[in-house]
Motif scaffolding. Structure first.
Motif, mmCIF file in Angstrom:
data_model
loop_
_atom_site.group_PDB
_atom_site.id
_atom_site.type_symbol
_atom_site.label_atom_id
_atom_site.label_comp_id
_atom_site.label_asym_id
_atom_site.label_seq_id
_atom_site.Cartn_x
_atom_site.Cartn_y
_atom_site.Cartn_z
ATOM 1 N N TRP A 184 0.833 -1.202 0.000
ATOM 2 C CA TRP A 184 0.000 0.000 0.000
ATOM 3 C C TRP A 184 0.869 1.254 0.000
ATOM 4 O O TRP A 184 0.556 2.244 -0.665
ATOM 5 N N MET A 185 1.983 1.209 0.738
ATOM 6 C CA MET A 185 2.917 2.334 0.766
ATOM 7 C C MET A 185 3.503 2.581 -0.614
ATOM 8 O O MET A 185 3.583 3.725 -1.072
ATOM 9 N N THR A 186 3.899 1.500 -1.310
ATOM 10 C CA THR A 186 4.469 1.676 -2.643
ATOM 11 C C THR A 186 3.411 2.107 -3.649
ATOM 12 O O THR A 186 3.733 2.756 -4.649
ATOM 13 N N HIS A 187 2.163 1.772 -3.391
ATOM 14 C CA HIS A 187 1.077 2.139 -4.303
ATOM 15 C C HIS A 187 0.733 3.624 -4.164
ATOM 16 O O HIS A 187 0.542 4.317 -5.166
ATOM 17 N N THR A 188 0.628 4.100 -2.921
ATOM 18 C CA THR A 188 0.280 5.502 -2.690
ATOM 19 C C THR A 188 1.502 6.409 -2.749
ATOM 20 O O THR A 188 1.362 7.626 -2.869
ATOM 21 N N MET A 189 2.711 5.816 -2.630
ATOM 22 C CA MET A 189 3.963 6.560 -2.599
ATOM 23 C C MET A 189 4.014 7.542 -1.440
ATOM 24 O O MET A 189 4.739 8.549 -1.492
ATOM 25 N N ASP A 190 3.237 7.251 -0.401
ATOM 26 C CA ASP A 190 3.310 8.029 0.836
ATOM 27 C C ASP A 190 4.203 7.243 1.795
ATOM 28 O O ASP A 190 3.742 6.333 2.474
ATOM 29 N N TYR A 191 5.468 7.593 1.840
ATOM 30 C CA TYR A 191 6.438 6.828 2.615
ATOM 31 C C TYR A 191 6.517 7.291 4.071
ATOM 32 O O TYR A 191 7.438 6.901 4.792
ATOM 33 N N GLU A 192 5.569 8.081 4.493
ATOM 34 C CA GLU A 192 5.508 8.525 5.883
ATOM 35 C C GLU A 192 4.309 7.919 6.602
ATOM 36 O O GLU A 192 4.453 7.167 7.550
ATOM 37 N N GLY A 193 3.110 8.267 6.136
ATOM 38 C CA GLY A 193 1.922 7.800 6.839
ATOM 39 C C GLY A 193 1.066 6.817 6.063
ATOM 40 O O GLY A 193 0.060 6.339 6.570
ATOM 41 N N ARG A 194 1.432 6.539 4.799
ATOM 42 C CA ARG A 194 0.788 5.530 3.960
ATOM 43 C C ARG A 194 -0.496 5.986 3.264
ATOM 44 O O ARG A 194 -0.819 5.496 2.197
ATOM 45 N N ASP A 195 -1.266 6.906 3.828
ATOM 46 C CA ASP A 195 -2.617 7.167 3.339
ATOM 47 C C ASP A 195 -2.803 8.527 2.670
ATOM 48 O O ASP A 195 -3.935 8.909 2.354
ATOM 49 N N ASP A 196 -1.735 9.264 2.437
ATOM 50 C CA ASP A 196 -1.855 10.585 1.822
ATOM 51 C C ASP A 196 -1.758 10.461 0.306
ATOM 52 O O ASP A 196 -0.673 10.259 -0.253
#
Length: 243
Positions: A184-196
């Motif tokens: 999910w982190m690699t999909h959203t590319m939000d490497y801090e909180g995952r959901d941004d």
């Protein structure tokens, strides 16, 4: 038609963009496949939880106002912790509903009892520890602290998180959830909180990905023999003559 030099530069730009974005395109594809082929209930760990958990009935409870005659009560919630009834008063105080004793925090034994109410039978507790802080990449990030982490001796590395102050069962984490979280982190590319979904990295890569796709269409357009015939139908191939 486009000049040869311009077409060459366009091909080079398309090739380098594809090389630069290729890894991220693979991650988007792999993560998308994983999401579509997995059961979200299994990711949540529902198969490790008891279904239709029974709630204990209590008698002989004192009124919260009687236990706290000098306090204003705004909210009350009845909880069961290790077989004992407790009031969670004003979102701040845990009080025994029979004796009136204030419980500042639950014990490790209490936490295991709470977990046993929610988790399926047969799981062996490997260790339990108390955490007071978590980082941005911790699997319990944004969860209420302090909390007890109960680790179970299983191949799936199951962990249960119990709120120290309220005795609430907060969350369950296991191997498949961690894979889901990473992808999910690699999909959203939000490497801090995952959901941004509004982070700048995702926006840049999305725009570059669009440019790459569009440049591919342009390359097809300028190099297709069929398109050339449609644009300039007067041009005909020279007929070969026999010598």
């Amino acid at each position: 038609m486009v000049k040869r030099q311009t077409a060459l530069k366009l091909r080079q730009a398309h090739r380098y963009l594809g090389l630069f974005l290729g890894i991220q395109f693979i991650m988007w594809t792999v993560s998308g496949l994983y999401f579509s082929w997995t059961d979200i209930d299994e990711i949540h760990g529902d198969h490790y939880m008891k279904m239709g958990m029974a709630h204990t009935g209590f008698s002989g409870l004192q009124s919260p106002s009687e236990l706290n005659p000098d306090s204003e009560i705004h909210s009350v919630e009845l909880k069961e912790i290790a077989g004992e009834p407790y009031y969670w008063i004003n979102h701040s105080t845990l009080q025994n509903a029979k004796t009136g004793e204030i419980k500042n925090e639950i014990s490790k034994e209490d936490a295991i009892a709470v977990a046993n109410q929610h988790m399926i039978d047969g799981l062996k507790v490997e260790k339990i520890e108390k955490i007071t802080s978590t980082g941005n990449h911790h699997e319990y990030r944004s969860g209420p602290l302090p909390a007890y982490v109960i680790s179970y001796d299983t191949p799936e590395n199951i962990k249960a998180y119990i709120n120290v102050n309220t005795g609430d069962f907060q969350s369950l984490r296991h191997r498949d959830w961690r894979w889901f979280d990473f992808l999910w982190m690699t999909h959203t590319m939000d490497y801090e909180g995952r959901d941004d979904f509004n982070n700048i990295i995702l926006r840049v890569f999305s725009l570059l990905g669009l440019i790459t796709v569009l440049s591919g269409f342009v390359l097809w357009y300028i190099s297709s023999p069929t398109v050339r015939k449609v644009i300039d139908p007067k041009k005909k191939k020279k007929k070969k003559t026999r010598v």
